[in-house]
Design an enzyme around this catalytic site. Structure first.
Site, PDB file in Angstrom:
ATOM      1  N   HIS A 160     -10.200  -0.671   1.212  1.00 10.45           N
ATOM      2  CA  HIS A 160     -10.895  -0.384  -0.042  1.00 10.45           C
ATOM      3  C   HIS A 160     -12.090   0.516   0.302  1.00 10.45           C
ATOM      4  CE1 HIS A 160     -13.451  -1.308  -3.555  1.00 10.45           C
ATOM      5  NE2 HIS A 160     -12.384  -1.784  -4.154  1.00 10.45           N
TER       6      HIS A 160
ATOM      7  N   ASP B  83     -12.438  -8.310   5.231  1.00  6.08           N
ATOM      8  CA  ASP B  83     -12.629  -8.121   3.793  1.00  6.08           C
ATOM      9  C   ASP B  83     -11.645  -9.053   3.087  1.00  6.08           C
ATOM     10  OD1 ASP B  83     -12.477  -7.374   1.157  1.00  6.08           O
ATOM     11  OD2 ASP B  83     -12.358  -5.214   1.537  1.00  6.08           O
TER      12      ASP B  83
ATOM     13  N   GLN C 293      -9.355  -9.764  -1.641  1.00 11.27           N
ATOM     14  CA  GLN C 293      -8.051 -10.034  -2.254  1.00 11.27           C
ATOM     15  C   GLN C 293      -7.413 -11.309  -1.736  1.00 11.27           C
ATOM     16  OE1 GLN C 293      -6.745  -8.674  -4.838  1.00 11.27           O
ATOM     17  NE2 GLN C 293      -8.206  -7.009  -4.985  1.00 11.27           N
TER      18      GLN C 293
ATOM     19  N   LYS D 237     -13.102 -12.159  -8.309  1.00 11.44           N
ATOM     20  CA  LYS D 237     -11.666 -12.065  -8.038  1.00 11.44           C
ATOM     21  C   LYS D 237     -11.040 -13.432  -7.838  1.00 11.44           C
ATOM     22  CE  LYS D 237     -11.806  -7.316  -6.759  1.00 11.44           C
ATOM     23  NZ  LYS D 237     -11.615  -6.271  -5.767  1.00 11.44           N
TER      24      LYS D 237
ATOM     25  N   CYS E  45      -9.623   2.428  -5.904  1.00  5.89           N
ATOM     26  CA  CYS E  45     -10.692   2.450  -4.906  1.00  5.89           C
ATOM     27  C   CYS E  45     -10.151   2.428  -3.484  1.00  5.89           C
ATOM     28  CB  CYS E  45     -11.664   1.286  -5.095  1.00  5.89           C
ATOM     29  SG  CYS E  45     -12.500   1.331  -6.666  1.00  5.89           S
TER      30      CYS E  45
HETATM   31  C1  LIG Z   1     -12.357  -5.506  -5.147  1.00  8.11           C
HETATM   32  C2  LIG Z   1     -12.348  -5.243  -3.710  1.00  8.11           C
HETATM   33  C3  LIG Z   1     -13.518  -4.891  -3.026  1.00  8.11           C
HETATM   34  C4  LIG Z   1     -14.830  -4.679  -3.725  1.00  8.11           C
HETATM   35  O1  LIG Z   1     -15.253  -5.810  -4.392  1.00  8.11           O
HETATM   36  P1  LIG Z   1     -16.558  -5.739  -5.344  1.00  8.11           P
HETATM   37  O2  LIG Z   1     -16.488  -7.026  -6.072  1.00  8.11           O
HETATM   38  O3  LIG Z   1     -16.350  -4.555  -6.238  1.00  8.11           O
HETATM   39  O4  LIG Z   1     -17.731  -5.612  -4.476  1.00  8.11           O
HETATM   40  C5  LIG Z   1     -13.435  -4.698  -1.679  1.00  8.11           C
HETATM   41  N1  LIG Z   1     -12.284  -4.850  -1.010  1.00  8.11           N
HETATM   42  C6  LIG Z   1     -11.131  -5.191  -1.628  1.00  8.11           C
HETATM   43  C7  LIG Z   1      -9.886  -5.370  -0.830  1.00  8.11           C
HETATM   44  C8  LIG Z   1     -11.124  -5.386  -2.997  1.00  8.11           C
HETATM   45  O5  LIG Z   1      -9.993  -5.707  -3.601  1.00  8.11           O
END
Ligand SMILES: *Cc1c(COP(=O)(O)O)cnc(C)c1O
Length: 443
Positions: A162, A239, A242, A265, A403
């Site tokens: 991302h 990260d 997800q 999320k 993104c």
């Molecule tokens: C949504 C997402 C982000 C960013 O999250 P924010 O809530 O916008 O800070 C980063 N990495 C992944 C894999 C995402 O799906």
């Protein structure tokens, strides 16, 4: 009646409710059936009743929310927890001697404990409240990264990151004269592990990798990747934006140095998220933002910083939404993340199978180890037109670069349609997605 102490506190269960599935938490959300996953299955219609927005109609059609990778809908318990905070005990935390300050502090710290337990961190000192994934990665890049990374050092990320896990590292690399190395993926969307192994060298100073790709749905072998990095003493940031709503996360078992995610999320509010870091690492790190709450003692010459986790929580935090996040995690815990995972995997394979029968479709991300994300393009129709068409049928999907431009470019694309699954989605909704996609597909 027996009383069992779970993450979310003490709840009372009838012993026969969960007796034959000891690995699962008891839940009102199960129905007894003879299905492929044993004799209990999630009762999705009951879960749906907890989400008021799902009763809405859009363009005259029942709302089909398949944009869960962008953000999830919120259950009543989360909405009520926020309402309750503001109407019953709104107060700043940690510094009041009065009753409401005490209740608010307990609720805020209670949420931290729920999160700790959910990801199996050792201690609440390792759970730092931030705005979200993006802020957490910026924090790590600008403190840990800034301290450890020097000229010609290397930062490893993957092609499926991302933008939030690319841009902060890029900025750091530019500032320091460091180098970003990108792990490639194969056509089905899996990390090429031999290439990853080759990139890990004595120049590597950090690896930052996504757990579950928001474009491909691939679940990366992060345990193995962390192990390989640790073999040469390289720390790893995961990260988890997800993965957190879809698969059980155990930071201790993964041995992740940093694990970051966003509340919104995982059925919690926007504006709240978590940075998990190993205590020993966080203790060594310098604070990021400075101000109230993160200090022990201030005079005009020097300042002594507060203990973890407060050292990284300067200023008044997002108290209401932290409490909302704790509630969302309790909600998921009550259902059982293992059950969520099974339900979503089942929907994902069903959807992949159905979509793949559309002749003019190209599915992006076809790893067998994937969940919850369905990206595709249709020959001769722009992704934006597909999304508009689906919207007329009440179906919310995303069209665009999600993104994550580099991974789409890897497939020669600038844009794709993305449907993404959450806990409340049903087979009928997948059928609606496939049916609607089929109507606009040109052969
Ligand atoms: C949504 C997402 C982000 C960013 O999250 P924010 O809530 O916008 O800070 C980063 N990495 C992944 C894999 C995402 O799906």
């Amino acid at each position: 009646m027996i009383t069992t102490n779970y993450n979310e506190g003490t709840i009372k269960l009838k012993s026969n409710d969960y007796y034959f599935l000891p690995e699962y938490r008891s839940s009102k959300y199960t129905k007894k059936i003879n299905g492929p996953y044993g004799n209990q299955e999630l009762d999705i219609n009951l879960i749906r009743k907890d989400f008021p927005i799902l009763q809405k109609r859009v363009n005259g059609k029942p709302l089909v929310w398949l944009d869960n990778s962008a953000t999830t809908q919120k259950p009543n318990c989360v909405i009520k927890a926020i309402d309750n905070y503001y109407s019953e005990y709104n107060s700043n935390i940690h510094r009041g001697a009065h009753t409401l300050a005490k209740i608010a502090t307990e609720a805020y710290e209670g949420a931290r404990e729920k999160i700790r337990s959910f990801i199996n961190a050792d201690s609440c000192e390792e759970i730092i409240f931030v705005r979200g994934t993006t802020e957490a990665i910026n924090l790590v890049a600008e403190t840990f990264g800034d301290d450890k990374i020097q000229k010609e050092d290397e930062i490893i990320i993957s092609v499926m990151e991302h933008h939030s896990n690319i841009v902060p590292w890029q900025k750091l690399a530019q500032k320091k004269g460091a180098i970003i190395k990108v792990v490639p993926i194969d056509d089905c969307g899996e990390i090429i592990m031999e290439e990853y192994a080759k990139l890990l060298t004595s120049r590597t100073k950090i690896v930052a990798i996504t757990h579950l790709s928001n474009v491909l749905g691939t679940i990366n072998p992060i345990k193995k990747m962390i192990e390989m990095a640790h073999h040469i003493d390289v720390p790893v940031l995961i990260d988890g934006a997800q993965s957190i709503p879809h698969i059980g996360v155990n930071v201790k078992e993964l041995d992740a140095d940093f694990f970051v995610f966003s509340g919104h999320k995982i059925y919690a509010p926007t504006g709240i998220g978590v940075l998990y870091g190993k205590k020993a690492i966080l203790e060594e790190m310098t604070p990021w933002q400075r101000g109230g709450g993160m200090i022990k003692d201030v005079n005009f010459e020097t300042t002594t910083y507060n203990d973890l986790p407060y050292k990284f929580e300067a200023g008044t935090g997002n108290i209401a939404d932290a409490i909302g996040l704790g509630e969302a995690i309790a909600y998921i815990n009550n259902i059982g993340i293992e059950r969520v995972q099974l339900h979503e995997k089942k929907l994902t394979s069903y959807a992949m199978d159905q979509l793949s029968q559309i002749p003019s479709i190209r599915l992006i991300g076809t790893s067998s180890n994937k969940s919850s994300v369905l990206s595709y393009i249709l020959e001769g129709v722009t992704p934006e037109d597909v999304a508009k068409f689906l919207n007329n049928d009440g179906i919310a999907v995303r069209a665009g670069h999600h993104c994550a431009q580099p991974v789409l470019k890897r497939y020669g694309l600038n844009s794709a349609v993305r449907a993404s699954i959450g806990i409340y989605n049903t087979i009928e909704e997948i059928n609606a997605l496939v049916g609607s996609t089929l109507k606009i597909a040109r052969y």
